[in-house]
Structure formats: C-alpha cells, structure tokens
Design a protein around this motif. Structure first.
Motif, PDB file in Angstrom:
ATOM      1  N   TRP A 247      60.965  33.471  60.736  1.00  0.00           N
ATOM      2  CA  TRP A 247      61.760  34.286  61.651  1.00  0.00           C
ATOM      3  C   TRP A 247      61.031  35.608  61.870  1.00  0.00           C
ATOM      4  O   TRP A 247      60.546  36.225  60.923  1.00  0.00           O
ATOM      5  CB  TRP A 247      63.144  34.524  61.061  1.00  0.00           C
ATOM      6  CG  TRP A 247      64.100  35.274  61.933  1.00  0.00           C
ATOM      7  CD1 TRP A 247      64.611  34.877  63.135  1.00  0.00           C
ATOM      8  CD2 TRP A 247      64.687  36.551  61.659  1.00  0.00           C
ATOM      9  NE1 TRP A 247      65.477  35.822  63.628  1.00  0.00           N
ATOM     10  CE2 TRP A 247      65.535  36.857  62.739  1.00  0.00           C
ATOM     11  CE3 TRP A 247      64.578  37.462  60.594  1.00  0.00           C
ATOM     12  CZ2 TRP A 247      66.268  38.039  62.794  1.00  0.00           C
ATOM     13  CZ3 TRP A 247      65.298  38.635  60.646  1.00  0.00           C
ATOM     14  CH2 TRP A 247      66.147  38.925  61.734  1.00  0.00           C
ATOM     15  N   TYR A 248      60.998  36.054  63.124  1.00  0.00           N
ATOM     16  CA  TYR A 248      60.186  37.213  63.490  1.00  0.00           C
ATOM     17  C   TYR A 248      60.970  38.518  63.594  1.00  0.00           C
ATOM     18  O   TYR A 248      60.387  39.551  63.927  1.00  0.00           O
ATOM     19  CB  TYR A 248      59.461  36.934  64.814  1.00  0.00           C
ATOM     20  CG  TYR A 248      58.326  35.955  64.660  1.00  0.00           C
ATOM     21  CD1 TYR A 248      57.029  36.403  64.428  1.00  0.00           C
ATOM     22  CD2 TYR A 248      58.548  34.582  64.697  1.00  0.00           C
ATOM     23  CE1 TYR A 248      55.982  35.511  64.271  1.00  0.00           C
ATOM     24  CE2 TYR A 248      57.510  33.687  64.523  1.00  0.00           C
ATOM     25  CZ  TYR A 248      56.230  34.153  64.316  1.00  0.00           C
ATOM     26  OH  TYR A 248      55.200  33.257  64.134  1.00  0.00           O
TER      27      TYR A 248
ATOM     28  N   SER B  93      68.083  33.245  66.518  1.00  0.00           N
ATOM     29  CA  SER B  93      68.869  34.160  65.695  1.00  0.00           C
ATOM     30  C   SER B  93      69.082  33.583  64.304  1.00  0.00           C
ATOM     31  O   SER B  93      69.034  32.366  64.092  1.00  0.00           O
ATOM     32  CB  SER B  93      70.236  34.420  66.349  1.00  0.00           C
ATOM     33  OG  SER B  93      71.055  33.265  66.272  1.00  0.00           O
ATOM     34  N   LEU B  94      69.372  34.462  63.365  1.00  0.00           N
ATOM     35  CA  LEU B  94      69.694  34.002  62.018  1.00  0.00           C
ATOM     36  C   LEU B  94      70.957  33.146  62.008  1.00  0.00           C
ATOM     37  O   LEU B  94      71.074  32.205  61.210  1.00  0.00           O
ATOM     38  CB  LEU B  94      69.858  35.190  61.075  1.00  0.00           C
ATOM     39  CG  LEU B  94      68.584  35.958  60.706  1.00  0.00           C
ATOM     40  CD1 LEU B  94      68.932  37.137  59.808  1.00  0.00           C
ATOM     41  CD2 LEU B  94      67.565  35.057  60.032  1.00  0.00           C
ATOM     42  N   ASP B  95      71.906  33.446  62.893  1.00  0.00           N
ATOM     43  CA  ASP B  95      73.116  32.628  62.952  1.00  0.00           C
ATOM     44  C   ASP B  95      72.794  31.196  63.370  1.00  0.00           C
ATOM     45  O   ASP B  95      73.438  30.246  62.916  1.00  0.00           O
ATOM     46  CB  ASP B  95      74.125  33.251  63.916  1.00  0.00           C
ATOM     47  CG  ASP B  95      74.882  34.418  63.292  1.00  0.00           C
ATOM     48  OD1 ASP B  95      74.761  34.610  62.065  1.00  0.00           O
ATOM     49  OD2 ASP B  95      75.599  35.120  64.023  1.00  0.00           O
TER      50      ASP B  95
ATOM     51  N   THR C 239      69.478  38.759  54.149  1.00  0.00           N
ATOM     52  CA  THR C 239      70.303  38.273  53.032  1.00  0.00           C
ATOM     53  C   THR C 239      71.787  38.613  53.158  1.00  0.00           C
ATOM     54  O   THR C 239      72.615  38.028  52.453  1.00  0.00           O
ATOM     55  CB  THR C 239      69.791  38.853  51.702  1.00  0.00           C
ATOM     56  OG1 THR C 239      69.891  40.293  51.741  1.00  0.00           O
ATOM     57  CG2 THR C 239      68.333  38.462  51.463  1.00  0.00           C
ATOM     58  N   GLY C 240      72.121  39.545  54.045  1.00  0.00           N
ATOM     59  CA  GLY C 240      73.494  40.030  54.104  1.00  0.00           C
ATOM     60  C   GLY C 240      74.378  39.273  55.076  1.00  0.00           C
ATOM     61  O   GLY C 240      73.921  38.510  55.921  1.00  0.00           O
ATOM     62  N   LEU C 241      75.662  39.483  54.916  1.00  0.00           N
ATOM     63  CA  LEU C 241      76.675  38.981  55.843  1.00  0.00           C
ATOM     64  C   LEU C 241      77.512  40.160  56.332  1.00  0.00           C
ATOM     65  O   LEU C 241      77.824  41.075  55.567  1.00  0.00           O
ATOM     66  CB  LEU C 241      77.593  37.967  55.158  1.00  0.00           C
ATOM     67  CG  LEU C 241      76.995  36.602  54.805  1.00  0.00           C
ATOM     68  CD1 LEU C 241      77.981  35.808  53.963  1.00  0.00           C
ATOM     69  CD2 LEU C 241      76.612  35.832  56.060  1.00  0.00           C
ATOM     70  N   THR C 242      77.872  40.145  57.602  1.00  0.00           N
ATOM     71  CA  THR C 242      78.694  41.206  58.168  1.00  0.00           C
ATOM     72  C   THR C 242      80.169  40.879  57.981  1.00  0.00           C
ATOM     73  O   THR C 242      80.554  39.756  57.633  1.00  0.00           O
ATOM     74  CB  THR C 242      78.409  41.360  59.673  1.00  0.00           C
ATOM     75  OG1 THR C 242      78.831  40.156  60.340  1.00  0.00           O
ATOM     76  CG2 THR C 242      76.923  41.584  59.929  1.00  0.00           C
ATOM     77  N   ASP C 243      81.004  41.865  58.229  1.00  0.00           N
ATOM     78  CA  ASP C 243      82.454  41.635  58.191  1.00  0.00           C
ATOM     79  C   ASP C 243      82.845  40.581  59.214  1.00  0.00           C
ATOM     80  O   ASP C 243      83.770  39.788  58.966  1.00  0.00           O
ATOM     81  CB  ASP C 243      83.201  42.942  58.461  1.00  0.00           C
ATOM     82  CG  ASP C 243      83.065  43.942  57.320  1.00  0.00           C
ATOM     83  OD1 ASP C 243      82.722  43.509  56.192  1.00  0.00           O
ATOM     84  OD2 ASP C 243      83.291  45.150  57.556  1.00  0.00           O
TER      85      ASP C 243
ATOM     86  N   THR D 213      74.197  32.243  53.061  1.00  0.00           N
ATOM     87  CA  THR D 213      73.225  33.329  53.125  1.00  0.00           C
ATOM     88  C   THR D 213      71.833  32.770  52.849  1.00  0.00           C
ATOM     89  O   THR D 213      71.664  31.600  52.495  1.00  0.00           O
ATOM     90  CB  THR D 213      73.549  34.423  52.094  1.00  0.00           C
ATOM     91  OG1 THR D 213      73.550  33.842  50.785  1.00  0.00           O
ATOM     92  CG2 THR D 213      74.903  35.050  52.371  1.00  0.00           C
ATOM     93  N   PHE D 214      70.837  33.606  53.036  1.00  0.00           N
ATOM     94  CA  PHE D 214      69.444  33.237  52.793  1.00  0.00           C
ATOM     95  C   PHE D 214      68.848  34.145  51.724  1.00  0.00           C
ATOM     96  O   PHE D 214      69.347  35.252  51.478  1.00  0.00           O
ATOM     97  CB  PHE D 214      68.610  33.408  54.068  1.00  0.00           C
ATOM     98  CG  PHE D 214      69.099  32.625  55.248  1.00  0.00           C
ATOM     99  CD1 PHE D 214      68.979  31.248  55.299  1.00  0.00           C
ATOM    100  CD2 PHE D 214      69.666  33.275  56.341  1.00  0.00           C
ATOM    101  CE1 PHE D 214      69.403  30.524  56.391  1.00  0.00           C
ATOM    102  CE2 PHE D 214      70.102  32.562  57.448  1.00  0.00           C
ATOM    103  CZ  PHE D 214      69.978  31.182  57.476  1.00  0.00           C
TER     104      PHE D 214
END
Length: 377
Positions: free
Chosen positions: A7-8, A16-18, A55-59, A69-70
C-alpha cells in the motif's frame, strides 16, 4: 507465513485500506514513506503517523462493527543512495553520510516495531518495463517488457517513457528528484565493475548489520528487475549465483532476501522453485507472481495461477508450505481489471482486484499443502 498487501499511503494509492480489509487472509500492510528520497533520514513522527494510519481503527469503523486491523511490520523500501553503491561521493552525499542516515532510519523503524526492511542494490535504474498497460487477450492490461524496444532505447528516452505511464502517482525507483541528476550518475558509473559493486555492498552490510541485530530488523535485498544488465551497468543480484554471493558477504541471519520470484524469474534461465528451496533459511520476505516469457526475449505479467505463465507458482507455494515458512509474503504485480482500465486507473501493476485474486490463489495452494482435517468435536 503472514500474507501482506503493498500500500502506497493515503492520497498516493487508488486502493484504500478499507478495501484491503475485505481481502481474506491479509495481515500485514507493506508500506514505505514514498516522499522520502534515498539518503534521507526517516523522521520518527512520520514513521509513527504512517503506522498509526495502518494499524488503527476510527470511531466510524467501530460504529460499523469493523474490528479487523493490520500490522505494519514490513517496509518496502528504504532506498539505498547511489553513493553507497558506488563507494564514493555522488549527488552531494558521501557514502559514509548516506550509511549513517540509513542506520538511523533502521534504528527508528526497529523501535517502532518494524521487523523487515526491503531494499535493492540496482545501479541507476530500478525496475523496467516498456508498456505499463499492455493489452492481454482477455481484455485486461498488464506490465510488459519488449526487448527490441529496450535495445533501441537510450537511458534518457527510457526515463521519459516511464513517466508517461505513472498516472501522476509515484513510481518507486524512478523518483524525478534523483533522475534530474541522471547525467552525473551516468558519468559516475563509467568503468564500475561487478567486483566494485560487491565491494561496496559488503562495506554497506558490515556498517548496518550491527544495528539490524540490535533493533531486531531483518533486511532483505530484492532481486534485479529484470534480472540481467541494463545499458551496460552491472547488476549483481540477478542469478542464483549472485544471490549466493550476496548472502556470503555477511553471514548474519539478519541479512537475507526479499525473494521476488517474478523479478528473479524474468531471466528465463533461472529456476524460481529451486531458488526458494536453496535459500529458504535466508528469505525474510517474498513476492510471488507470474510472468509469461516469449521466445524473442519479451515477457508480460499475467495472472498468479501457474498455468497462465512461465513461473511455477504452485511449486513455489508448495516449497514454502513444505518448509513451514514463517516469513512474509505478498502477491506482486497484478493485471489491471474492469474499471481499473477506464475510470480508476491505478499505479501500474498495483490495482486491487487481481492482487486480491492472487492472494486467494496463493493461500489456496498453501492451505491445500498444509491441510489437516479438523479434530472431531
């Protein structure tokens, strides 16, 4: 084995990460700071921000019930400054200054939790193709190498043609800032031999490996792509004997390979399955992809399925499975499918769909080789 996806970064990737989150089996996002030039130090705040994004997740994710997560354990790549390859000052930087910056970057990545850093040791140019979106018989497009075109090209014309296909996205290895000084590089490589390159390579390894060991960061060199000399400049990570020579330069287990089987297999005389079996203990990261060779020296990227091309992707994955490989793997250059050829053109070779299909194929082979019947309940 841990499956990754390259991923760039936000604003620099059509994927996208999603979207990657919905590809079964992906655990690792293979990332880099693509705005950093070779020789620059990676700042701690930049590293932390990119890892947090991965690595994070949003609300909003949590509100939708998303929990996947990754990790961000693999960086591809921390590019090696030309002064290191040449063993002398070039592009305004000495070898020792560039190495000191590389060491600092490795230290910071290790502290941030990165486990593997990919890099290459190719002189002047990185990977090379003549057509970024070559039509295939099924209507998809793919990267293509046409030998007759390269034979007639000058390095200057190649630089121009590569950027015609970038779609405004970064092409790692073809950074305009570095290639703006191409004439200086061209002159600096006059008379440089393979032995000169190996001597510079050993100096580099001896300087960085202690830091790799201290901060638990393995480095893996990517084979030359394509795996033969270009414009007379010596490429020293092309053939099986080259890989063995490179590994012999430093016997630390932290020094190893990013064994890209498509790049290594771009030389039709090479045997990718044999390379996997031979170097298994030193393969920290691997790219599995397929290419199709033509008798005239051309080759094209094709689907990951073994029967589509000239690379035995089943044999490769079986070799990894039989050995219980514990490193990182990712699919590599995929075809461009469906709307990627019209409204959503990606970075060449790095669309979503064919890489997602490739992951499922590679994992399918892995699962078939590693299958054990579930215990009765």
């Amino acid at each position: 084995m841990k499956m990754g996806f390259r991923w760039y970064g936000e604003g620099n990737d059509t994927v996208s990460l999603d979207q990657v989150r919905q590809v079964p089996g992906v655990e690792t996002i293979v990332w880099s700071l693509h705005h950093k030039q070779a020789g620059e130090v990676w700042e701690e705040a930049e590293i932390a921000a990119e890892i947090a994004a991965i690595t994070g997740l949003t609300d909003e994710h949590r509100a939708r019930g998303i929990t996947k997560t990754f990790d961000a354990e693999v960086v591809e790549s921390v590019n090696v400054h030309e002064s290191i390859k040449l063993g002398k000052t070039v592009l305004g930087m000495s070898r020792d200054e560039a190495i000191a910056n590389y060491v600092t970057t490795i230290e910071r990545l290790g502290r941030a939790g990165v486990k593997v850093v990919c890099y290459n040791f190719m002189p002047v140019f990185d990977w090379l193709r003549t057509d970024m979106f070559h039509p295939l018989p099924d209507g998809s497009t793919a990267l293509f190498y046409e030998k007759a075109v390269v034979d007639l090209m000058t390095p200057e014309s190649l630089i121009e043609s590569m950027h015609l296909g970038d779609g405004g996205l970064t092409l790692p290895g073809w950074e305009p800032e570095r290639l703006a000084s191409f004439q200086e590089l061209k002159e600096a490589y006059v008379g440089v031999t393979r032995e000169d390159m190996y001597a510079s390579y050993e100096y580099f390894l001896d300087a960085i490996i202690p830091t790799c060991e201290e901060y638990d960061v393995k480095i893996g060199v990517h084979p030359d792509d394509p795996a033969f000399d270009i414009f007379g400049w010596p490429r020293v990570v092309s053939r099986k004997e080259d890989l063995a020579r490179v590994l012999s330069l430093n016997d630390s287990p932290y020094h190893g390979l990013t064994l890209c089987l498509g790049s290594f297999g771009s030389n039709p005389d090479s045997d990718p399955v044999d390379a996997v079996k031979t170097f298994m203990d030193r393969i920290h990261f691997t790219h599995v992809r397929n290419i199709k060779h033509f008798p005239n020296g051309d080759f094209t990227e094709v689907a990951h399925r073994a029967c589509e091309g000239s690379i035995d992707t089943v044999g490769i994955m079986k070799a990894y499975a039989d050995a219980g490989y514990q490193g990182y793997v990712r699919p590599d250059h995929g075809r461009h499918l469906w709307d990627e050829n019209t409204t959503n053109r990606p970075r060449p070779g790095y669309g979503l769909y064919d890489r997602a299909l490739g992951i499922q194929y590679l994992l399918g082979v892995w699962d078939a080789c590693r299958y054990e019947a579930p215990s009765p309940r």
